[in-house]
Design a protein around this motif. Sequence first.
Motif, short mmCIF file in Angstrom:
data_model
loop_
_atom_site.label_atom_id
_atom_site.label_comp_id
_atom_site.label_asym_id
_atom_site.label_seq_id
_atom_site.Cartn_x
_atom_site.Cartn_y
_atom_site.Cartn_z
N LEU A 56 18.05 66.28 -43.78
CA LEU A 56 16.85 66.15 -42.96
C LEU A 56 16.02 65.00 -43.49
N ASP A 57 15.79 64.01 -42.64
CA ASP A 57 15.01 62.83 -43.03
C ASP A 57 15.53 62.19 -44.31
N GLY A 58 16.85 62.12 -44.44
CA GLY A 58 17.48 61.47 -45.58
C GLY A 58 17.55 62.30 -46.85
N GLY A 101 33.20 79.12 -50.56
CA GLY A 101 31.80 78.76 -50.47
C GLY A 101 31.41 78.18 -49.13
N TYR A 102 32.37 78.03 -48.26
CA TYR A 102 32.18 77.46 -46.92
C TYR A 102 31.61 78.56 -46.04
N GLN A 103 30.31 78.54 -45.81
CA GLN A 103 29.61 79.62 -45.11
C GLN A 103 28.87 79.09 -43.88
N PRO A 104 29.56 78.90 -42.76
CA PRO A 104 28.89 78.38 -41.56
C PRO A 104 27.71 79.24 -41.11
N GLU A 105 27.75 80.54 -41.39
CA GLU A 105 26.64 81.42 -40.99
C GLU A 105 25.33 80.98 -41.65
N GLU A 106 25.43 80.46 -42.88
CA GLU A 106 24.23 79.99 -43.57
C GLU A 106 23.65 78.77 -42.86
N VAL A 107 24.51 77.91 -42.33
CA VAL A 107 24.06 76.75 -41.57
C VAL A 107 23.37 77.22 -40.29
N ARG A 108 23.99 78.18 -39.60
CA ARG A 108 23.37 78.75 -38.39
C ARG A 108 21.99 79.31 -38.71
N ASP A 109 21.88 80.10 -39.77
CA ASP A 109 20.60 80.70 -40.15
C ASP A 109 19.55 79.62 -40.43
N TRP A 110 19.94 78.56 -41.16
CA TRP A 110 19.01 77.49 -41.48
C TRP A 110 18.53 76.81 -40.21
N LEU A 111 19.47 76.48 -39.33
CA LEU A 111 19.11 75.79 -38.09
C LEU A 111 18.24 76.67 -37.19
#
Length: 115
Positions: free
Chosen positions: A86-88, A100-110
Amino acid sequence: MVKRIMSDFAAVADFVVVYVAEAHPTDGWVMSRNMDIGQHRCLEERLAAAEMLALHDIPCPVLVDTMDNATVCAYAAMPDRLYIVLDGVCVYKSGPGPYGYQPEEVRDWLQKYSG
């Protein structure tokens, strides 16, 4: 799951895939159900492998690491890893794949960022 996240958050974030050295080449550590891709000996082979990946409906640009594996070295991206920038500034880094590849964490962050 990652494709779904890309689709769900297309209005919130820009996504890219960076294709790096093949994690399970046919002439190395082979896994069942993988594409038939050998270890890359030159950039042209890596580009061809990335093109095969792009043909699988990846809904974002597919970038390609250099043969000296600059991205892998800079981001510990082997075999796979998720980042949010985000912003570099890196605001999220998953653990290395596969565990450690947890796409759900990316979804939660977004979701938190956009909501």
